[in-house]
Design a protein around this motif. Sequence first.
Motif, mmCIF file in Angstrom:
data_model
loop_
_atom_site.group_PDB
_atom_site.id
_atom_site.type_symbol
_atom_site.label_atom_id
_atom_site.label_comp_id
_atom_site.label_asym_id
_atom_site.label_seq_id
_atom_site.Cartn_x
_atom_site.Cartn_y
_atom_site.Cartn_z
ATOM 1 N N ARG A 115 0.777 -1.204 -0.060
ATOM 2 C CA ARG A 115 0.126 0.090 0.060
ATOM 3 C C ARG A 115 0.984 1.208 -0.135
ATOM 4 N NH1 ARG A 115 -5.205 2.153 0.992
ATOM 5 N NH2 ARG A 115 -5.991 -0.087 1.298
ATOM 6 N N ALA A 116 1.923 1.394 0.918
ATOM 7 C CA ALA A 116 2.713 2.265 0.871
ATOM 8 C C ALA A 116 3.497 2.896 -0.573
ATOM 9 C CB ALA A 116 3.815 2.047 1.938
ATOM 10 N N VAL A 117 4.057 1.621 -1.234
ATOM 11 C CA VAL A 117 4.504 1.829 -2.492
ATOM 12 C C VAL A 117 3.599 2.291 -3.523
ATOM 13 C CG1 VAL A 117 5.902 0.498 -4.344
ATOM 14 C CG2 VAL A 117 6.332 0.145 -1.993
ATOM 15 N N LEU A 118 2.411 1.601 -3.544
ATOM 16 C CA LEU A 118 1.381 2.148 -4.569
ATOM 17 C C LEU A 118 0.955 3.445 -4.435
ATOM 18 C CD1 LEU A 118 -0.471 -1.441 -4.838
ATOM 19 C CD2 LEU A 118 1.164 -0.333 -6.432
ATOM 20 N N GLU A 119 0.756 3.915 -2.921
ATOM 21 C CA GLU A 119 0.175 5.404 -2.823
ATOM 22 C C GLU A 119 1.239 6.109 -3.155
ATOM 23 O OE1 GLU A 119 -0.793 5.439 1.290
ATOM 24 O OE2 GLU A 119 -2.769 4.821 0.869
ATOM 25 N N SER A 120 2.707 6.027 -2.928
ATOM 26 C CA SER A 120 3.702 6.694 -3.441
ATOM 27 C C SER A 120 3.746 7.027 -4.753
ATOM 28 C CB SER A 120 4.844 6.581 -2.795
ATOM 29 O OG SER A 120 5.002 6.507 -1.131
ATOM 30 N N VAL A 121 3.631 5.862 -5.601
ATOM 31 C CA VAL A 121 3.735 6.125 -6.907
ATOM 32 C C VAL A 121 2.574 6.979 -7.610
ATOM 33 C CG1 VAL A 121 2.589 4.019 -7.782
ATOM 34 C CG2 VAL A 121 4.579 4.811 -8.743
ATOM 35 N N GLY A 122 1.568 6.896 -6.981
ATOM 36 C CA GLY A 122 0.263 7.836 -7.427
ATOM 37 C C GLY A 122 -0.795 6.876 -8.016
ATOM 38 N N ILE A 123 -0.711 5.478 -7.735
ATOM 39 C CA ILE A 123 -1.909 4.734 -8.174
ATOM 40 C C ILE A 123 -2.921 4.829 -7.281
ATOM 41 C CG2 ILE A 123 -2.300 2.334 -8.613
ATOM 42 C CD1 ILE A 123 0.425 1.947 -9.430
ATOM 43 N N LYS A 124 -4.431 4.925 -7.726
ATOM 44 C CA LYS A 124 -5.181 5.029 -6.980
ATOM 45 C C LYS A 124 -6.302 3.878 -6.814
ATOM 46 C CE LYS A 124 -5.231 10.149 -6.954
ATOM 47 N NZ LYS A 124 -3.895 9.910 -7.423
ATOM 48 N N ASP A 125 -6.494 3.283 -8.103
ATOM 49 C CA ASP A 125 -7.363 1.991 -8.050
ATOM 50 C C ASP A 125 -6.490 0.804 -8.695
ATOM 51 O OD1 ASP A 125 -9.963 3.609 -7.827
ATOM 52 O OD2 ASP A 125 -9.095 4.578 -9.759
ATOM 53 N N VAL A 126 -6.469 -0.194 -7.849
ATOM 54 C CA VAL A 126 -5.708 -1.436 -8.060
ATOM 55 C C VAL A 126 -6.151 -2.509 -7.140
ATOM 56 C CG1 VAL A 126 -3.616 -1.005 -6.879
ATOM 57 C CG2 VAL A 126 -3.599 -2.245 -8.869
ATOM 58 N N LEU A 127 -6.072 -3.674 -7.638
ATOM 59 C CA LEU A 127 -6.384 -5.010 -6.963
ATOM 60 C C LEU A 127 -4.846 -5.594 -6.642
ATOM 61 C CD1 LEU A 127 -9.555 -6.144 -8.599
ATOM 62 C CD2 LEU A 127 -9.385 -4.834 -6.472
ATOM 63 N N ALA A 128 -4.489 -5.916 -5.495
ATOM 64 C CA ALA A 128 -3.014 -6.301 -5.052
ATOM 65 C C ALA A 128 -3.248 -7.512 -4.171
ATOM 66 C CB ALA A 128 -2.179 -5.354 -4.825
ATOM 67 N N LYS A 129 -2.326 -8.545 -4.232
ATOM 68 C CA LYS A 129 -2.343 -9.631 -3.204
ATOM 69 C C LYS A 129 -0.967 -9.988 -3.190
ATOM 70 C CE LYS A 129 -3.794 -12.692 -0.864
ATOM 71 N NZ LYS A 129 -4.219 -12.546 0.521
ATOM 72 N N SER A 130 -0.522 -9.987 -1.682
ATOM 73 C CA SER A 130 1.053 -10.458 -1.763
ATOM 74 C C SER A 130 0.683 -12.001 -1.132
ATOM 75 C CB SER A 130 1.405 -9.739 -0.498
ATOM 76 O OG SER A 130 0.853 -9.884 0.636
ATOM 77 N N LYS A 131 1.606 -12.845 -1.637
ATOM 78 C CA LYS A 131 1.556 -14.361 -1.129
ATOM 79 C C LYS A 131 3.025 -14.564 -0.878
ATOM 80 C CE LYS A 131 -0.766 -14.515 -5.476
ATOM 81 N NZ LYS A 131 -0.561 -15.163 -6.657
ATOM 82 N N GLY A 132 3.247 -15.407 0.168
ATOM 83 C CA GLY A 132 4.371 -15.957 0.554
ATOM 84 C C GLY A 132 4.719 -15.047 1.655
ATOM 85 N N SER A 133 5.965 -14.673 1.793
ATOM 86 C CA SER A 133 6.657 -13.783 2.874
ATOM 87 C C SER A 133 5.967 -12.641 2.988
ATOM 88 C CB SER A 133 8.201 -13.645 2.763
ATOM 89 O OG SER A 133 8.599 -12.912 3.868
ATOM 90 N N SER A 134 5.769 -11.985 4.333
ATOM 91 C CA SER A 134 5.329 -10.729 4.573
ATOM 92 C C SER A 134 6.387 -9.782 4.865
ATOM 93 C CB SER A 134 4.042 -10.799 5.503
ATOM 94 O OG SER A 134 4.559 -11.131 6.784
ATOM 95 N N ASN A 135 7.551 -10.211 5.024
ATOM 96 C CA ASN A 135 8.678 -9.482 5.066
ATOM 97 C C ASN A 135 8.742 -7.986 4.219
ATOM 98 O OD1 ASN A 135 11.202 -8.238 5.497
ATOM 99 N ND2 ASN A 135 12.519 -10.061 4.967
ATOM 100 N N PRO A 136 8.571 -6.781 5.131
ATOM 101 C CA PRO A 136 8.429 -5.686 4.176
ATOM 102 C C PRO A 136 9.662 -5.354 3.328
ATOM 103 C CG PRO A 136 8.416 -5.371 6.868
ATOM 104 C CD PRO A 136 8.461 -6.773 6.609
ATOM 105 N N HIS A 137 10.747 -5.678 3.727
ATOM 106 C CA HIS A 137 11.882 -5.573 2.749
ATOM 107 C C HIS A 137 11.703 -6.138 1.449
ATOM 108 C CE1 HIS A 137 15.082 -4.000 5.778
ATOM 109 N NE2 HIS A 137 14.324 -4.764 6.435
ATOM 110 N N ASN A 138 11.188 -7.465 1.391
ATOM 111 C CA ASN A 138 10.954 -8.340 0.268
ATOM 112 C C ASN A 138 9.727 -7.653 -0.397
ATOM 113 O OD1 ASN A 138 13.676 -9.598 0.534
ATOM 114 N ND2 ASN A 138 12.538 -11.299 1.589
ATOM 115 N N LEU A 139 8.836 -7.614 0.195
ATOM 116 C CA LEU A 139 7.563 -6.915 -0.438
ATOM 117 C C LEU A 139 7.616 -5.414 -1.097
ATOM 118 C CD1 LEU A 139 4.472 -7.627 2.164
ATOM 119 C CD2 LEU A 139 4.681 -8.421 -0.030
#
Length: 170
Positions: A115-139
């Motif tokens: 969410r932090a990355v997508l908000e900073s880039v300026g994307i307002k409408d997107v569906l996103a899913k993270s699978k696997g590790s929830s490590n913030p560095h790798n995400l």
Amino acid sequence: MAMNKVKINSDVELKDRLVAINRVTKVTKGGRTFTFAAIVVVGDGNGIIGWGLGKAGEVTAAIAKGVEAAKKNLVKVPVLKGTIPHEMEAHFGGAQVFLKPAAAGTGLVAGGAMRAVLESVGIKDVLAKSKGSSNPHNLVKATIAALSEMRDAYTIAGTRGISMEKVFRG
């Protein structure tokens, strides 16, 4: 991987956003020493994004170092009408991310570091899913890798040697 590196000049306003802070403890003979590691994302809200990691003895110094590191590796991302041009899947380490364009008004359906990355880039409408590790560095790294591999119709037409005027005239 098509990294669209960007050199930034001083007239662009970059907003920094803290993704995560990690407190690291080192035990020595004299006691415990605490240091901090901060992951920071910077973006202009209009398609430019970068991430950085800063480590220091104080939180504010770690964030400042992270911001400076983030400004050194900026990439350009195609943003079309507030969303992404097409679906994309990427992974970094154990983290795997999936991004899908959404209709206007859907909002940002993503969690945590994505969410932090997508908000900073300026994307307002997107569906996103993270699978696997929830490590913030790798995400963060996986999300930026997915965004930097995105291509819009103009770049694809250019690589094929087609001008967009021919496409729209029919």
